[in-house]
Write a protein that holds these residues in place. Structure first.
Motif: not given
Length: 372
Positions: A97-112
């Protein structure tokens, strides 16, 4: 996952993140075909299974881990320390879950960051469009002011072409005018050296473009051509095949076609929607001023003809293109021409030569006066 959402309930304010199924046949979310396939694959009933739901800190379901012991043909609840195994598996899935959360955060930052880049590009494009629009409005304003003081159609054409060059990217501008001289005139402006063959094709294309709009028969050989060269480089233009963009806009005044503008460019897609809008606006300005100029000249000619007709001396008026404008009865009498016959420019000049007045005619042209 969609079905599992319905099973997640609050228990002491904590989400239920796992559940054990003792009999898959009894659950509404079990696919019968999948169960049958599993049974055949493992040669075992495959009836039980442990579902561990991957839930983020925001209580968003990220996925599901399904655990079974079918390969060993053993139910999970028969495994020693089953409850301790579940707790161990839950701690392990926390890392997932932690790894997936980090991945999603990275994707959000990338999207921003992507959105920021796109916004920056959009702002830059809007600024460029605004600058272009200001340039167009400035050119229209300056051209309009300059045109207001001109009664010379050549000057009017030059002012319009100058304005077009300030905004549009093109190499050749060819303008065909009808009726300003008897058989029409093509004024061509180039900014790079071209061959005569190139010019001939451009002028032929200009004539072809206007033919569908006019009822008058056009004879290409009789059309006067004028070439204006304002080369900004000595590099010659490619041949006509090298021209990648073309545009034709008819000049219309009071529902009458009085000419056409033809421009071409070696730049691909040089004339998009905004460029064509500006070209049409400039063409409307040219049409309006040329149309009014024709009316003014017609009125002036009518008034002048009435005045000159009553003068006892012979008077002949010739325009800037050396075309016969007005000839009064006294001049007709001097040239021994019939008052009722239509006097063409050719007939007028031939009579001058026959009467030995050619030198007088040339002197009048040079001095800008017309004594008879």
């Amino acid at each position: 996952i969609k079905r599992t959402k319905d099973l997640i309930v609050k228990n002491n304010n904590e989400p239920l993140d796992h559940f054990y199924i003792k009999d898959r046949k009894e659950t509404f979310f079990t696919n019968k075909n999948t169960l049958k396939k599993d049974t055949q694959t493992f040669n075992y009933p495959c009836s039980d299974g442990l579902y561990i739901i991957l839930v983020s800190e925001e209580e968003t379901i990220l996925g599901i881990v399904f655990i079974n012991n079918w390969k060993n043909k053993q139910r999970l609840d028969d495994v020693p320390d089953f409850k301790n195994m579940i707790n161990l598996l839950r701690r392990l899935t926390t890392n997932i879950v932690t790894a997936l959360d980090n991945f999603l955060i990275h994707k959000k930052i990338e999207s921003l960051l992507t959105d920021q880049k796109q916004l920056k590009k959009r702002i830059q494009k809007d600024e460029e469009d605004l600058k272009q629009r200001i340039l167009e409005l400035t050119v229209l304003y300056e051209t309009s002011n300059s045109l207001g003081y001109s009664l010379d159609y050549n000057q009017i054409v030059n002012l319009i072409v100058d304005g077009l060059y300030k905004v549009l990217v093109f190499d050749v501008c060819s303008i065909f005018l009808i009726d300003f001289i008897p058989d029409g005139e093509i004024i061509t402006r180039i900014n790079r050296p071209v061959s005569q063959q190139f010019l001939d094709i451009i002028q032929a294309n200009t004539i072809s473009a206007i033919v569908p709009f006019v009822k008058k028969e056009i004879e290409p050989k009789k059309i006067k051509t004028k070439l204006e060269t304002r080369c900004i480089t000595n590099k010659p233009l490619p041949e006509i095949k090298g021209m990648k963009s073309f545009a034709n806009v008819p000049l219309i005044f009071k529902e009458e076609v009085i000419g056409i503008i033809n421009i071409c460019s070696s730049t691909k897609n040089a004339f998009q929607r905004n460029e064509m809008t500006f070209l049409h606006t400039m063409a409307n300005q040219l049409s309006s001023h040329l149309g009014r100029l024709k009316i003014i000249k017609r009125l002036e000619k009518s008034k002048m003809a009435s005045l000159i007709k009553s003068i006892p001396d012979g008077v002949i008026m010739i325009d800037e293109n050396h075309q016969l404008e007005i000839i009064n009865p006294a001049a007709l009498n001097l040239l021994e021409l019939n008052k009722d016959q239509k006097v063409s420019n050719k007939l007028f000049l031939s009579r001058f030569k026959e009467m030995g007045l050619q030198s007088l005619y040339e002197e009048a042209l040079n001095s800008k006066t017309f004594p008879i």
